[in-house]
Design a protein around this motif. Structure first.
Motif, PDB file in Angstrom:
ATOM      1  N   ARG A   1       5.226  -2.720 -10.378  1.00 32.44           N
ATOM      2  CA  ARG A   1       4.091  -2.684 -11.254  1.00 32.44           C
ATOM      3  C   ARG A   1       2.708  -2.681 -10.357  1.00 32.44           C
ATOM      4  NH1 ARG A   1       3.257  -9.342 -12.307  1.00 32.44           N
ATOM      5  NH2 ARG A   1       2.552  -9.794 -10.757  1.00 32.44           N
ATOM      6  N   LEU A   2       1.618  -2.158 -10.796  1.00 34.62           N
ATOM      7  CA  LEU A   2       0.464  -2.198 -10.285  1.00 34.62           C
ATOM      8  C   LEU A   2      -0.053  -3.631  -9.759  1.00 34.62           C
ATOM      9  CD1 LEU A   2      -1.893   0.359 -12.303  1.00 34.62           C
ATOM     10  CD2 LEU A   2      -0.453   0.657 -10.207  1.00 34.62           C
TER      11      LEU A   2
ATOM     12  N   ASP B   1       1.346   7.320 -12.287  1.00 32.33           N
ATOM     13  CA  ASP B   1       0.331   6.207 -12.543  1.00 32.33           C
ATOM     14  C   ASP B   1       0.155   5.190 -11.600  1.00 32.33           C
ATOM     15  OD1 ASP B   1       0.431   7.019 -15.290  1.00 32.33           O
ATOM     16  OD2 ASP B   1       2.297   5.868 -15.857  1.00 32.33           O
ATOM     17  N   ILE B   2       0.744   5.437 -10.456  1.00 29.24           N
ATOM     18  CA  ILE B   2       0.549   4.428  -9.207  1.00 29.24           C
ATOM     19  C   ILE B   2      -0.681   4.771  -8.537  1.00 29.24           C
ATOM     20  CG2 ILE B   2       1.384   3.650  -7.016  1.00 29.24           C
ATOM     21  CD1 ILE B   2       4.158   4.072  -8.224  1.00 29.24           C
ATOM     22  N   GLU B   3      -1.669   3.938  -8.443  1.00 28.56           N
ATOM     23  CA  GLU B   3      -2.800   4.196  -7.783  1.00 28.56           C
ATOM     24  C   GLU B   3      -3.369   2.606  -7.456  1.00 28.56           C
ATOM     25  OE1 GLU B   3      -6.538   4.163 -10.623  1.00 28.56           O
ATOM     26  OE2 GLU B   3      -5.319   6.067 -10.935  1.00 28.56           O
ATOM     27  N   GLY B   4      -3.885   2.529  -6.087  1.00 32.10           N
ATOM     28  CA  GLY B   4      -4.117   1.129  -5.509  1.00 32.10           C
ATOM     29  C   GLY B   4      -2.760   0.391  -4.757  1.00 32.10           C
TER      30      GLY B   4
ATOM     31  N   VAL C   1       0.466  -2.246  -5.221  1.00 32.42           N
ATOM     32  CA  VAL C   1       1.590  -2.415  -6.141  1.00 32.42           C
ATOM     33  C   VAL C   1       2.436  -3.517  -5.661  1.00 32.42           C
ATOM     34  CG1 VAL C   1       1.885   0.001  -6.858  1.00 32.42           C
ATOM     35  CG2 VAL C   1       2.982  -0.647  -4.893  1.00 32.42           C
ATOM     36  N   ASP C   2       3.093  -4.399  -6.706  1.00 27.24           N
ATOM     37  CA  ASP C   2       4.016  -5.263  -6.426  1.00 27.24           C
ATOM     38  C   ASP C   2       5.473  -4.750  -6.537  1.00 27.24           C
ATOM     39  OD1 ASP C   2       1.860  -7.293  -6.141  1.00 27.24           O
ATOM     40  OD2 ASP C   2       2.129  -7.751  -8.189  1.00 27.24           O
TER      41      ASP C   2
ATOM     42  N   LYS D   1       0.886  -1.268   0.105  1.00 27.04           N
ATOM     43  CA  LYS D   1      -0.102  -0.121   0.008  1.00 27.04           C
ATOM     44  C   LYS D   1       0.930   1.269   0.109  1.00 27.04           C
ATOM     45  CE  LYS D   1      -3.405  -2.194   2.861  1.00 27.04           C
ATOM     46  NZ  LYS D   1      -4.154  -2.551   3.852  1.00 27.04           N
TER      47      LYS D   1
END
Length: 93
Positions: free
Chosen positions: A89-90, A59-62, A64-65, A22
């Motif tokens: 990455r998402l 671009d990052i939302e939610g 991620v790995d 998160k």
């Protein structure tokens, strides 16, 4: 991890992965870097930095790995653990 050093040819630095991290306080840094905080359900947090990944900041939302190395960060007389992001990455789904 320091006991496994020195790292180099024939002894690669350990690479770790977190699935479904998160991220918070995501920001692009000068010269293409990325800085963020990662939080877990208990409220614990750790700082993370990725060089050359700044373009991904918007671009990052939610969730991620993240693939990363663990390292010590020494700043103004304080030593803390920090994730050095190698790739992200998402998180799927």
């Amino acid at each position: 991890i320091q006991r496994l050093a020195p790292f180099g040819i024939g002894n690669a630095q350990p690479l770790f992965v977190i699935h479904g991290a998160k991220p918070r306080r995501i920001k692009a840094l000068r010269k293409g870097g990325l800085r963020m905080e990662l939080h877990d359900d208990s409220g614990a947090r750790i700082d993370a930095v990725g060089f050359g990944l700044g373009i991904a900041a918007e671009d990052i939302e939610g969730l991620v790995d993240i693939a990363f190395h663990l390292q010590e960060n020494h700043w103004r007389g304080v030593t803390s653990l920090e994730l050095r992001i190698r790739d992200l990455r998402l998180a799927p789904g």
